[in-house]
Scaffold this motif. Structure first.
Motif, PDB file in Angstrom:
ATOM      1  N   LYS A   1      -2.845 -32.628  38.052  1.00 22.41           N
ATOM      2  CA  LYS A   1      -1.781 -32.243  38.975  1.00 22.41           C
ATOM      3  C   LYS A   1      -0.425 -32.795  38.545  1.00 22.41           C
ATOM      4  O   LYS A   1       0.597 -32.114  38.622  1.00 22.41           O
TER       5      LYS A   1
ATOM      6  N   LEU B   1       0.882 -30.936  35.594  1.00 18.82           N
ATOM      7  CA  LEU B   1       1.426 -29.646  36.034  1.00 18.82           C
ATOM      8  C   LEU B   1       2.843 -29.814  36.578  1.00 18.82           C
ATOM      9  O   LEU B   1       3.709 -28.965  36.348  1.00 18.82           O
TER      10      LEU B   1
ATOM     11  N   THR C   1       1.668 -22.949  35.710  1.00 20.78           N
ATOM     12  CA  THR C   1       0.544 -22.791  36.633  1.00 20.78           C
ATOM     13  C   THR C   1      -0.703 -23.461  36.049  1.00 20.78           C
ATOM     14  O   THR C   1      -0.809 -23.661  34.839  1.00 20.78           O
ATOM     15  N   LYS C   2      -1.631 -23.775  36.913  1.00 18.41           N
ATOM     16  CA  LYS C   2      -2.837 -24.452  36.432  1.00 18.41           C
ATOM     17  C   LYS C   2      -3.667 -23.540  35.539  1.00 18.41           C
ATOM     18  O   LYS C   2      -4.366 -24.011  34.647  1.00 18.41           O
ATOM     19  N   GLN C   3      -3.557 -22.226  35.747  1.00 24.66           N
ATOM     20  CA  GLN C   3      -4.280 -21.297  34.885  1.00 24.66           C
ATOM     21  C   GLN C   3      -3.758 -21.364  33.449  1.00 24.66           C
ATOM     22  O   GLN C   3      -4.529 -21.317  32.497  1.00 24.66           O
ATOM     23  N   SER C   4      -2.426 -21.481  33.339  1.00 25.88           N
ATOM     24  CA  SER C   4      -1.824 -21.585  32.009  1.00 25.88           C
ATOM     25  C   SER C   4      -2.240 -22.895  31.341  1.00 25.88           C
ATOM     26  O   SER C   4      -2.587 -22.923  30.158  1.00 25.88           O
TER      27      SER C   4
ATOM     28  N   ALA D   1      -4.864 -24.659  32.020  1.00 27.65           N
ATOM     29  CA  ALA D   1      -6.315 -24.711  31.810  1.00 27.65           C
ATOM     30  C   ALA D   1      -6.709 -24.171  30.446  1.00 27.65           C
ATOM     31  O   ALA D   1      -7.529 -24.756  29.743  1.00 27.65           O
ATOM     32  N   ARG D   2      -6.116 -23.024  30.073  1.00 26.08           N
ATOM     33  CA  ARG D   2      -6.468 -22.403  28.802  1.00 26.08           C
ATOM     34  C   ARG D   2      -6.101 -23.305  27.623  1.00 26.08           C
ATOM     35  O   ARG D   2      -6.882 -23.505  26.693  1.00 26.08           O
TER      36      ARG D   2
ATOM     37  N   ARG E   1      -8.351 -26.498  27.704  1.00 23.19           N
ATOM     38  CA  ARG E   1      -9.717 -26.166  27.325  1.00 23.19           C
ATOM     39  C   ARG E   1      -9.885 -26.243  25.810  1.00 23.19           C
ATOM     40  O   ARG E   1     -10.836 -26.819  25.297  1.00 23.19           O
TER      41      ARG E   1
END
Lengths: 164, 164
Positions: free
Chosen positions: B65, B68, B74-77, B79-80, B83
């Motif tokens: 958090k 971010l 965004t957390k989706q961005s 995350a990738r 990962r």
DNA sequence: GATTTACGTCAGTCATATTGACGTATATGC
DNA sequence: GCATATACGTCAATATGACTGACGTAAATC
């Protein structure tokens, strides 16, 4: 090495100092683009469109090749951005008179208006920071940033017109 | 308005001066990212990976958090990007002890090594610019850039550790 | 026990950028 | 005048980076 310890205090550069310098640049750039990005989104444009609009406004009649040298992107990338800006009536292309191969770029009235809107926040941000920091600090800001850009870019800053 | 004309010369801000300030920031940022981008390309990484590696290295054990909030994506961005960094063994995630919901982020040995390589050019660039400009100029650079970032980011610069 | 928080993930979309190849018009050098 | 170089445009394929929206899970808190 010239100009070491030119200031009132000797310059001990700890890793911490250098990282702070890096981070300030990152945060300044990030905050610098937030507002323009929001305006660009109204038109479905991105940051690349802003850069083109800015530099065409700054160097009216700039040729494509010169613009590519400033932006340091491929002509294919520029072409897509430019195509939309021309289609939407923000940028105008005119064939060069001296050299017919050139496509000289100009902002239309709408383009100039958008440029002003986009740059307004950035200008205000710079002006505020300059005023709060004072003239000496501004001179220092300029000295340091000038030392940070490569020679090629250094020659380009603050020299409006057609280019070399 | 405080601190106006604090320097030896009064501050008359022409449009030209402001544009120069904008352009220096653009060129500095552009040249600042060129070398790291080339190193990142070896691993198939992009600039986003650098930002994550940098800030995880800067704040070991930072929570997702908080990261971010720094990056403002965004957390989706995130995350990738995260990962792949974890999969390739550059970043490590550990469950928080105090709060089991947190996934605390750390650089692995390989991650720290990559971070050092990525930042080496930027640190050298800053160090050179600082030395050439002198201590007074550095103070000015810091004053101006600090004034340019939003309050939230201002609090974050140069304060390593876990974050608030 | 209900709610909030932290985090991850799937799915779809869009902008930005790349390399590579090909075509056209104009300028220039021999 | 012909060959070459330059400026520009475009088609195609590919990758990253970012977004919104939705859904799920585990842990903390009220």
């Amino acid at each position: 090495m010239t100009d070491v310890n030119r200031g009132s205090n000797p310059l001990f550069l700890r890793d911490e100092d250098l990282r702070e310098g890096i981070e300030m640049l990152f945060f300044a750039y990030r905050d610098f683009t937030t507002k323009p990005d929001a305006i660009l989104a109204e038109h479905g444009f991105g940051r690349a469109h802003h850069r083109v609009i800015y530099f065409v406004g700054r160097h009216p009649g700039i040729a494509v090749k010169e613009l590519l040298a400033i932006l340091k992107i491929t002509k294919q990338s520029l072409a897509r951005v430019l195509r939309r800006l021309v289609a939407k009536g923000f940028v105008e292309q005119r064939r060069g008179v001296e050299d017919g191969r050139h496509r000289l770029l100009f902002l239309t009235a709408a383009g100039a208006e958008l440029e002003a809107r986009l740059t307004a926040d950035q200008r205000a941000r710079i002006a505020r920071a300059y005023r709060e920091a004072g003239a000496d600090a501004v001179a220092g800001y300029r000295r340091v940033l000038t030392g940070m850009v490569d020679d090629e870019g250094r020659a380009r800053v603050g020299r409006p017109g057609r280019g070399p």
